[in-house]
Design a protein around this motif. Structure first.
Motif, PDB file in Angstrom:
ATOM      1  N   LEU A 159       0.844  -1.202   0.000  1.00 28.43           N
ATOM      2  CA  LEU A 159       0.000   0.000   0.000  1.00 28.43           C
ATOM      3  C   LEU A 159       0.874   1.245   0.000  1.00 28.43           C
ATOM      4  O   LEU A 159       1.742   1.406   0.860  1.00 28.43           O
ATOM      5  CB  LEU A 159      -0.905  -0.003   1.239  1.00 28.43           C
ATOM      6  N   LEU A 160       0.646   2.115  -0.984  1.00 30.24           N
ATOM      7  CA  LEU A 160       1.341   3.396  -1.078  1.00 30.24           C
ATOM      8  C   LEU A 160       0.304   4.508  -0.982  1.00 30.24           C
ATOM      9  O   LEU A 160      -0.687   4.507  -1.718  1.00 30.24           O
ATOM     10  CB  LEU A 160       2.085   3.506  -2.412  1.00 30.24           C
ATOM     11  N   CYS A 161       0.521   5.448  -0.066  1.00 33.76           N
ATOM     12  CA  CYS A 161      -0.401   6.571   0.107  1.00 33.76           C
ATOM     13  C   CYS A 161       0.349   7.872  -0.127  1.00 33.76           C
ATOM     14  O   CYS A 161       1.260   8.212   0.628  1.00 33.76           O
ATOM     15  CB  CYS A 161      -1.005   6.553   1.511  1.00 33.76           C
ATOM     16  N   CYS A 186       6.123   0.787  -7.769  1.00 33.38           N
ATOM     17  CA  CYS A 186       5.103  -0.114  -7.223  1.00 33.38           C
ATOM     18  C   CYS A 186       5.166  -1.496  -7.870  1.00 33.38           C
ATOM     19  O   CYS A 186       5.138  -1.615  -9.097  1.00 33.38           O
ATOM     20  CB  CYS A 186       3.712   0.477  -7.439  1.00 33.38           C
ATOM     21  N   ASP A 187       5.225  -2.518  -7.038  1.00 35.47           N
ATOM     22  CA  ASP A 187       5.199  -3.891  -7.522  1.00 35.47           C
ATOM     23  C   ASP A 187       3.775  -4.328  -7.845  1.00 35.47           C
ATOM     24  O   ASP A 187       2.809  -3.745  -7.337  1.00 35.47           O
ATOM     25  CB  ASP A 187       5.782  -4.829  -6.458  1.00 35.47           C
ATOM     26  N   PRO A 188       3.615  -5.362  -8.681  1.00 35.66           N
ATOM     27  CA  PRO A 188       2.276  -5.897  -8.943  1.00 35.66           C
ATOM     28  C   PRO A 188       1.574  -6.285  -7.641  1.00 35.66           C
ATOM     29  O   PRO A 188       2.196  -6.780  -6.708  1.00 35.66           O
ATOM     30  CB  PRO A 188       2.570  -7.132  -9.809  1.00 35.66           C
ATOM     31  N   GLY A 189       0.279  -6.022  -7.593  1.00 36.85           N
ATOM     32  CA  GLY A 189      -0.488  -6.288  -6.395  1.00 36.85           C
ATOM     33  C   GLY A 189      -0.628  -5.098  -5.471  1.00 36.85           C
ATOM     34  O   GLY A 189      -1.299  -5.178  -4.444  1.00 36.85           O
ATOM     35  N   SER A 190      -0.007  -3.978  -5.849  1.00 39.83           N
ATOM     36  CA  SER A 190      -0.026  -2.791  -4.991  1.00 39.83           C
ATOM     37  C   SER A 190      -1.341  -2.022  -5.115  1.00 39.83           C
ATOM     38  O   SER A 190      -1.937  -1.935  -6.195  1.00 39.83           O
ATOM     39  CB  SER A 190       1.119  -1.839  -5.355  1.00 39.83           C
ATOM     40  N   THR A 191      -1.747  -1.456  -4.001  1.00 40.76           N
ATOM     41  CA  THR A 191      -2.820  -0.463  -3.986  1.00 40.76           C
ATOM     42  C   THR A 191      -2.183   0.897  -3.746  1.00 40.76           C
ATOM     43  O   THR A 191      -1.342   1.041  -2.863  1.00 40.76           O
ATOM     44  CB  THR A 191      -3.844  -0.763  -2.879  1.00 40.76           C
ATOM     45  N   VAL A 192      -2.575   1.883  -4.535  1.00 43.69           N
ATOM     46  CA  VAL A 192      -2.050   3.247  -4.413  1.00 43.69           C
ATOM     47  C   VAL A 192      -3.222   4.193  -4.199  1.00 43.69           C
ATOM     48  O   VAL A 192      -4.209   4.148  -4.932  1.00 43.69           O
ATOM     49  CB  VAL A 192      -1.272   3.675  -5.674  1.00 43.69           C
ATOM     50  N   ILE A 193      -3.122   5.032  -3.179  1.00 44.30           N
ATOM     51  CA  ILE A 193      -4.097   6.105  -2.987  1.00 44.30           C
ATOM     52  C   ILE A 193      -3.361   7.430  -3.142  1.00 44.30           C
ATOM     53  O   ILE A 193      -2.354   7.665  -2.478  1.00 44.30           O
ATOM     54  CB  ILE A 193      -4.757   6.052  -1.596  1.00 44.30           C
ATOM     55  N   VAL A 194      -3.871   8.270  -4.023  1.00 44.95           N
ATOM     56  CA  VAL A 194      -3.329   9.614  -4.187  1.00 44.95           C
ATOM     57  C   VAL A 194      -4.388  10.606  -3.731  1.00 44.95           C
ATOM     58  O   VAL A 194      -5.475  10.675  -4.302  1.00 44.95           O
ATOM     59  CB  VAL A 194      -2.924   9.909  -5.642  1.00 44.95           C
ATOM     60  N   ASN A 226      -1.559  -4.875 -12.510  1.00 46.23           N
ATOM     61  CA  ASN A 226      -2.088  -5.216 -11.185  1.00 46.23           C
ATOM     62  C   ASN A 226      -1.667  -4.184 -10.134  1.00 46.23           C
ATOM     63  O   ASN A 226      -1.391  -4.520  -8.987  1.00 46.23           O
ATOM     64  CB  ASN A 226      -1.647  -6.625 -10.765  1.00 46.23           C
ATOM     65  N   VAL A 227      -1.623  -2.915 -10.550  1.00 49.19           N
ATOM     66  CA  VAL A 227      -1.369  -1.792  -9.640  1.00 49.19           C
ATOM     67  C   VAL A 227      -2.607  -0.898  -9.697  1.00 49.19           C
ATOM     68  O   VAL A 227      -2.978  -0.409 -10.766  1.00 49.19           O
ATOM     69  CB  VAL A 227      -0.115  -0.995 -10.050  1.00 49.19           C
ATOM     70  N   HIS A 228      -3.246  -0.715  -8.552  1.00 56.42           N
ATOM     71  CA  HIS A 228      -4.568  -0.115  -8.509  1.00 56.42           C
ATOM     72  C   HIS A 228      -4.505   1.278  -7.878  1.00 56.42           C
ATOM     73  O   HIS A 228      -4.233   1.416  -6.691  1.00 56.42           O
ATOM     74  CB  HIS A 228      -5.514  -1.015  -7.723  1.00 56.42           C
ATOM     75  N   VAL A 229      -4.754   2.298  -8.684  1.00 55.30           N
ATOM     76  CA  VAL A 229      -4.611   3.691  -8.260  1.00 55.30           C
ATOM     77  C   VAL A 229      -5.980   4.310  -7.996  1.00 55.30           C
ATOM     78  O   VAL A 229      -6.823   4.393  -8.907  1.00 55.30           O
ATOM     79  CB  VAL A 229      -3.847   4.525  -9.308  1.00 55.30           C
TER      80      VAL A 229
END
Length: 379
Positions: A159-161, A186-194, A226-229
């Motif tokens: 998870l990256l915020c 970001c690696d595959p499977g990551s969730t990113v919230i901006v 598979n990186v979800h922003v």
């Protein structure tokens, strides 16, 4: 585990009250809650203006305020479970169409949506952006959901915020820079919230430099890498409506919208907030005044601070509704907080939560209100 949560709470409690005013120490439960500005005002008999928050210096837009007041006549009825027509109104405000409305979800402030999106992410490590510090609600939600905190450059974090523009530091990354950062870190499977809550202050072109418009890029990244922003917005700052709680999030795909919506409690946005939103998005004149006056107040405040306190360092993009100021001294900063409160113009200390006790954050405001603070802080 319960023990880990208990230990985390105890550790937070040990330093959370540093830099708080006496009233804030009584308002926040430092063992379970994350400190936030905006509480001192109700305890001040001589209150003038709240400089501790980053809301719009113009105050609440009058037409939206009237809509909220009139909405009280609906208090005997449930709000619409689909958020309509406010959801469509916001969709048109963002994209001038309803083409992406299936990606848009409203919430009871951004805080509700932050919590929901984080809870659907793969639990592991979370990491903030590389800035000096950032808004702490993401840390609170991540830790509550069972994540552990990693350094900003730990690509193994699931998870990256990011907060852009960054509150409180005022850093701003153009959209291509933030896209590149996400793709390369970001690696595959990551969730990113901006979090783009402060993006609308950029000016009339704010949508062009926003991830909200990058729908094809986000869809491709989700399906192919598979990186979800997710793009988060608190609307309570630009429209100065923190009392009603109003936020939105744009999902990378419609399937992920449904996943989060399935975990959201019904009627989480009340009729007052929904009617306020429908009126606010139509008030173009209010935004035009915001883009005219905020940079002016920002520059005037910088100039006055430079004159009165030339040894202080001032940070933040020139279009933003606040300044991040380093006094270079814990003692001086504590005195700033105390003087401002005494004069009825509270500021936000950088000590609680951010652990930066030489810094304080102050909103930019019209001259007549700013003069009170400047007088209180005179050397």
């Amino acid at each position: 585990s319960f023990d880990n949560l208990k230990n985390s709470a105890m550790a937070k409690a040990s330093n959370a009250s540093e830099g708080m005013t006496e009233e804030n120490q009584g308002t926040w439960d430092s063992s379970t809650q994350t400190y936030h500005g905006g509480q001192d005002w109700k305890h001040l008999d001589n209150f003038v203006e709240d400089f501790s928050v980053t809301t719009n210096g113009l105050g609440t837009p009058s037409e939206a305020m009237n809509a909220a007041v009139n909405a009280c006549s609906k208090i005997g009825h449930y709000p619409p479970s689909d958020f309509e027509p406010a959801l469509s109104h916001l969709s048109h405000f963002l994209w001038n169409s309803n083409d992406h409305k299936d990606l848009l979800l409203l919430g009871n402030g951004a805080s509700e949506l932050i919590d929901l999106v984080i809870r659907q992410a793969k639990v592991g490590k979370w990491r903030p952006g590389p800035q000096q510090t950032q808004y702490k609600e993401y840390a609170r939600s991540a830790l509550a959901a069972g994540f552990t905190t990693a350094s900003h450059d730990d690509k193994s974090a699931s998870l990256l915020c990011l907060v852009n523009p960054t509150n409180p530091t005022g850093d701003y990354w153009p959209v291509e820079r933030i896209k590149s950062y996400i793709v390369n870190s970001c690696d595959p499977g990551s969730t990113v919230i901006v979090d783009e809550s402060m993006q609308p202050w950029l000016g009339p072109h704010w949508r062009d430099d926003s991830l909200i418009k990058e729908r094809k890029w986000a869809d491709d990244l989700s399906k192919n890498s598979n990186v979800h922003v997710w793009v988060m917005t608190s609307w309570t700052k630009i429209w100065s409506c923190t009392g009603v709680r109003l936020g939105s999030v744009v999902a990378p795909t419609s399937d992920l919208t449904k996943l989060v919506k399935s975990k959201q409690v019904p009627w989480s946005v009340n009729v007052i907030a929904l009617d306020f939103l429908s009126a606010a998005v139509r008030d173009a004149e209010y935004l035009n005044r915001t883009w005219k006056m905020t940079p002016k107040w920002n520059q005037e405040t910088r100039d006055e601070m430079d004159t009165n306190h030339p040894d202080w360092e001032i940070y933040g993009a020139p279009f933003l509704s606040w300044l991040w100021i380093d006094t270079k001294s814990e003692k001086v900063c504590k005195e700033v907080v105390e003087r401002a409160k005494k004069a009825g113009v509270p500021v936000r200390s950088g000590a609680p939560g951010y652990n930066l006790p030489t810094f304080f954050r102050m909103a930019v405001r019209p001259k007549e209100k700013r003069d009170v603070l400047m007088e209180a802080l005179k050397p």
